[in-house]
Design a protein around this motif. Structure first.
Motif, short mmCIF file in Angstrom:
data_model
loop_
_atom_site.label_atom_id
_atom_site.label_comp_id
_atom_site.label_asym_id
_atom_site.label_seq_id
_atom_site.Cartn_x
_atom_site.Cartn_y
_atom_site.Cartn_z
N GLY A 119 -10.35 -40.74 -125.29
CA GLY A 119 -10.38 -39.70 -126.31
C GLY A 119 -10.07 -38.33 -125.74
O GLY A 119 -9.35 -37.53 -126.35
N GLU A 120 -10.60 -38.06 -124.54
CA GLU A 120 -10.35 -36.78 -123.88
C GLU A 120 -8.86 -36.62 -123.55
O GLU A 120 -8.30 -35.54 -123.71
N LEU A 121 -8.23 -37.71 -123.08
CA LEU A 121 -6.81 -37.64 -122.74
C LEU A 121 -5.95 -37.41 -123.98
O LEU A 121 -4.99 -36.63 -123.94
N ILE A 122 -6.30 -38.08 -125.07
CA ILE A 122 -5.54 -37.88 -126.32
C ILE A 122 -5.66 -36.44 -126.79
O ILE A 122 -4.67 -35.81 -127.18
N GLU A 123 -6.87 -35.92 -126.75
CA GLU A 123 -7.08 -34.52 -127.15
C GLU A 123 -6.28 -33.57 -126.25
O GLU A 123 -5.68 -32.60 -126.73
N TYR A 124 -6.25 -33.90 -124.96
CA TYR A 124 -5.53 -33.06 -124.00
C TYR A 124 -4.03 -33.09 -124.28
O TYR A 124 -3.34 -32.05 -124.27
N ILE A 125 -3.48 -34.28 -124.54
CA ILE A 125 -2.04 -34.42 -124.84
C ILE A 125 -1.69 -33.59 -126.07
O ILE A 125 -0.70 -32.85 -126.09
N CYS A 126 -2.49 -33.72 -127.12
CA CYS A 126 -2.19 -33.02 -128.37
C CYS A 126 -2.36 -31.51 -128.23
O CYS A 126 -1.67 -30.74 -128.92
N ARG A 127 -3.25 -31.10 -127.37
CA ARG A 127 -3.41 -29.65 -127.15
C ARG A 127 -2.22 -29.07 -126.39
O ARG A 127 -1.76 -27.96 -126.67
N LEU A 128 -1.70 -29.84 -125.42
CA LEU A 128 -0.56 -29.38 -124.64
C LEU A 128 0.77 -29.55 -125.37
O LEU A 128 1.75 -28.87 -125.06
N TRP A 129 0.80 -30.47 -126.32
CA TRP A 129 2.07 -30.84 -126.96
C TRP A 129 1.93 -30.80 -128.49
O TRP A 129 2.26 -31.77 -129.17
N PRO A 130 1.44 -29.70 -129.05
CA PRO A 130 1.18 -29.65 -130.50
C PRO A 130 2.43 -29.81 -131.36
O PRO A 130 2.35 -30.30 -132.49
N ASP A 131 3.59 -29.39 -130.83
CA ASP A 131 4.82 -29.48 -131.61
C ASP A 131 5.38 -30.90 -131.69
O ASP A 131 6.35 -31.14 -132.41
N ARG A 132 4.83 -31.85 -130.94
CA ARG A 132 5.32 -33.22 -130.99
C ARG A 132 4.24 -34.22 -131.42
O ARG A 132 4.56 -35.34 -131.80
N CYS A 133 2.99 -33.84 -131.36
CA CYS A 133 1.93 -34.80 -131.69
C CYS A 133 1.96 -35.24 -133.15
O CYS A 133 1.47 -36.32 -133.47
N ASP A 134 2.50 -34.43 -134.03
CA ASP A 134 2.59 -34.80 -135.44
C ASP A 134 3.99 -35.29 -135.83
O ASP A 134 4.30 -35.43 -137.01
N TRP A 135 4.82 -35.54 -134.82
CA TRP A 135 6.14 -36.16 -135.05
C TRP A 135 5.98 -37.67 -134.99
O TRP A 135 5.10 -38.19 -134.29
N PRO A 136 6.87 -38.41 -135.67
CA PRO A 136 6.89 -39.87 -135.46
C PRO A 136 7.19 -40.16 -133.99
O PRO A 136 8.12 -39.58 -133.41
N ALA A 137 6.41 -41.03 -133.40
CA ALA A 137 6.58 -41.32 -131.97
C ALA A 137 7.98 -41.81 -131.65
O ALA A 137 8.53 -41.51 -130.59
N VAL A 138 8.59 -42.57 -132.56
CA VAL A 138 9.92 -43.13 -132.30
C VAL A 138 11.02 -42.06 -132.32
O VAL A 138 12.14 -42.33 -131.87
#
Length: 264
Positions: free
Chosen positions: A27-46
């Motif tokens: 959970g901590e890693l996911i939160e960290y990824i989304c904090r560092l990469w906010p412009d892509r976390c809500d994009w379709p992964a593909v």
């Protein structure tokens, strides 16, 4: 699914088979990824391109190798274009190897610490090879006639472990029973501060709790316990492959001694 949803789905699939601490770490890693990469976390992964992934990686380059590898594992599992990423090689930390005389000197300094049972804590770690987080959770009900039955809820890899008594552990347990008054074996959760002071007084390099897992492993190998058995006692799941790599300097002389006994 968005990247955020993909990451949460990945973590949810693993949740039933990992420990609570690992679920929290994910959970901590996911939160960290989304904090560092906010412009892509809500994009379709593909839809995240290889260029996007390449631009993100420098943002995590300063992380420790273990945390970096954890994030890379998540990205490889959730973003198709991230499958080209490579995990970092983890460098093995050089740990001080105490002679028996140095260990005795350290224990003497620890035993002189006022209002501390650090000497017993360190003895327990050195005689069991347990990690400090495992040792502090172990209960008297886990102590059998001549071995410890370490529950899956305690071990790092969530597997039951059996550790037989080695020379000296009974005396340590007697000391722990005298000072303890609860269900847990250790009368205090750690010995970090007392250990740092004792190392200084004993003229030794600064040691950590984990150094005594290393000491246990070293003494077992020096005593000619086979690597597979030591690996089981430690709770390693690789059958001893890691020990063969890390402790080759000890295993090579042992191998030569064993070879000298072979008659064809």
């Amino acid at each position: 699914m968005t990247l955020r949803e993909s990451l949460l789905h990945w973590a949810a699939l693993r949740a039933p088979v990992v420990k609570p601490s690992t679920r929290q770490y994910h959970g901590e890693l996911i939160e960290y990824i989304c904090r560092l990469w906010p412009d892509r976390c809500d994009w379709p992964a593909v839809q995240i391109s290889e260029l996007d992934v390449g631009a993100f990686i420098p943002r995590i380059s300063d992380l420790s190798s273990s945390r970096y590898n954890g994030i890379v594992t998540m990205l490889k599992a959730t973003i198709p274009t991230a499958r080209v990423l490579r995990r970092r090689r983890i460098q093995v930390k050089e740990r001080a190897l105490l002679s028996q005389l140095e260990f005795a000197r350290l224990l003497d300094a620890l035993d002189k610490r006022p209002r501390s049972h650090a000497g017993l804590v360190i003895r327990f770690l050195a005689h069991t090879g347990l990690r400090i987080n495992e040792a502090r959770q172990l209960k008297w009900s886990d102590v059998q006639a001549d071995y410890f039955l370490v529950p899956a809820s305690v071990t790092k890899n969530a597997r039951v472990r059996v550790i037989p008594f080695v020379n000296g552990i009974r005396e340590t347990l007697e000391g722990l029973r005298r000072v303890g008054d609860g269900e847990h074996i250790l009368p205090q959760s750690a010995a970090k501060r007392s250990l740092a002071t004792a190392c200084k007084l004993a003229g030794l390099p600064r040691l950590t709790h984990h150094d005594f897992r290393h000491l246990f492993t070293t003494r077992c190998i020096e005593s000619e316990v086979d690597v597979g058995t030591v690996a089981r006692w430690r709770g390693d799941r690789d059958g001893g492959a890691m020990l063969l790599k890390w402790y080759f300097h000890l295993l090579d002389p042992h191998s030569r001694r064993m070879a000298a006994k072979v008659k064809v």
